[in-house]
Scaffold this active site. Structure first.
Site, mmCIF file in Angstrom:
data_model
loop_
_atom_site.group_PDB
_atom_site.id
_atom_site.type_symbol
_atom_site.label_atom_id
_atom_site.label_comp_id
_atom_site.label_asym_id
_atom_site.label_seq_id
_atom_site.Cartn_x
_atom_site.Cartn_y
_atom_site.Cartn_z
ATOM 1 N N ASP A 1 -12.133 1.487 4.190
ATOM 2 C CA ASP A 1 -12.722 2.203 5.337
ATOM 3 C C ASP A 1 -13.753 3.201 4.789
ATOM 4 O OD1 ASP A 1 -10.780 1.295 7.588
ATOM 5 O OD2 ASP A 1 -9.459 1.965 5.975
ATOM 6 N N GLU B 1 0.886 -1.183 0.000
ATOM 7 C CA GLU B 1 0.000 0.000 0.000
ATOM 8 C C GLU B 1 0.920 1.228 0.000
ATOM 9 O OE1 GLU B 1 -2.301 0.546 3.600
ATOM 10 O OE2 GLU B 1 -3.688 1.967 2.649
HETATM 11 N N1 ADE Z 1 -6.418 -0.014 8.974
HETATM 12 C C1 ADE Z 1 -7.570 0.451 8.484
HETATM 13 N N2 ADE Z 1 -7.411 0.786 7.194
HETATM 14 C C2 ADE Z 1 -6.132 0.534 6.854
HETATM 15 C C3 ADE Z 1 -5.360 0.655 5.670
HETATM 16 N N3 ADE Z 1 -5.869 1.135 4.530
HETATM 17 N N4 ADE Z 1 -4.072 0.301 5.706
HETATM 18 C C4 ADE Z 1 -3.543 -0.158 6.824
HETATM 19 N N5 ADE Z 1 -4.212 -0.307 7.969
HETATM 20 C C5 ADE Z 1 -5.508 0.022 7.980
HETATM 21 ZN ZN ZN Z 2 -7.119 -1.911 4.709
#
Ligand code: ADE
Ligand code: ZN
Length: 305
Positions: free
Chosen positions: A266, A187
């Site tokens: 999220d 990410e």
């Molecule tokens: N916790 C909640 N969303 C997240 C994300 N996108 N990356 C890492 N940890 C997370």
């Molecule tokens: Zn995540």
């Protein structure tokens, strides 16, 4: 609406500002503001950490079994409205344990909501990588009495500086328990994090994985082994992992033949639930119905159940 699975969804990330306020009032907690729009106005993130700071702050309103039930029930209703047939849902027990909320309360509320769910759903217990491997192992052992309540383990929270290799042992324990294994990797972290998730944690899906595209040998591995990637387009834009949707590597991932799925991560923070992510791809990237159908079919193929 096209039937789909949602495979990358943090239940705490579905906590809408309206529910933050409702739970704060119910639990007699102070908040900096009781105006949902003022809470939402803070959601301008520079990176993953700036989001996580607010995410952990807001979830402090979750105190009772009923709170966790209401949170999950609200998500599951919305998921049904968005065409979700199967949800594999992350939760962050350590984020609650550190606030004195016991596992019994978290599992009790979430599993009761899943039992009443209009869509097929299961839980994946995530370790907060920035709290280290020893605590992760303690949490997994403490969660084993609730083994029937979750189908897998994951790895989330601040990525860079906390490579998957730190968590080899706890993932071995999870494997011995017959749990599915997934991890956030690629990410913000580089392709080396994705390699480690595959080779050391033996994950069967990679969460995000967008930076894997920087390494052709890794792309070949993901394609040849048909390893699913749970990509979250609106999240990537809002956390500035990519400058804009137009710059996203998703079309290139599809061109490479990767098993990509679309997810909301999220949604209460990133401006949309899972179908909203599909629609953004259509609107902003000009993706065709056929491409979106393929992404939805991929999600059903990549689901554990
Ligand atoms: N916790 C909640 N969303 C997240 C994300 N996108 N990356 C890492 N940890 C997370
Ligand atoms: Zn995540």
């Amino acid at each position: 609406m096209r039937p789909k699975a949602e495979l990358h969804l943090h239940i705490e990330g579905t906590l809408e500002p309206e529910l933050v306020v409702e739970l704060a009032l119910r639990n007699r907690l102070e908040l900096p503001t009781f105006d949902p729009e003022a809470i939402r106005a803070r959601y301008d993130f520079a990176d993953l950490q700036s989001f996580l700071d607010i995410y952990y702050e807001n979830m402090a309103v979750l105190r009772t079994e009923q709170d966790f039930y209401d949170l999950a029930a609200a998500y599951l209703r919305r998921a049904q409205d968005q065409g979700v047939r199967r949800a594999e849902i992350f939760f962050d027990p350590q984020a609650h344990l550190v606030r004195g909320v016991p596992l019994e309360v978290v599992f009790g509320g979430l599993t009761a909501a899943l039992k009443d769910s209009p869509v097929s759903a299961d839980l994946i217990l995530c370790f907060l990588r920035d709290r280290g491997a020893e605590e992760a192992e303690r949490v997994l052992r403490a969660a084993l009495p609730y083994r029937e309540g979750f189908i897998g383990v994951g790895l989330d929270s601040a990525e860079v500086g906390y490579p998957p290799s730190l968590f080899r042992r706890v993932f071995e324990i999870a494997a011995a328990e017959g749990l599915h294994r997934v991890a956030h990797a690629g990410e913000e972290g580089g392709p080396d994090y994705v390699w480690e998730a595959l080779d050391i944690l033996h994950v069967s899906r990679v969460d995000h994985g967008i930076r894997a595209m920087e390494d052709p040998a890794l792309v070949a591995r993901l394609r040849d082994e048909r390893i699913p990637l749970t990509v979250c387009p609106l999240s990537n834009v809002r956390l500035r992992a990519v400058p804009s949707l137009q710059d996203h590597v998703l079309p290139a991932m599809l061109d490479e033949g990767l098993l990509v799925t679309i997810n909301s991560d999220d949604p209460a923070y990133f401006g949309g639930y899972v179908e909203d992510n599909y629609r953004a791809l259509q609107r902003e990237l000009g993706m065709t119905d056929d491409q979106l159908d393929l992404l939805a079919r991929n999600s059903l193929e990549a689901a554990f159940a």
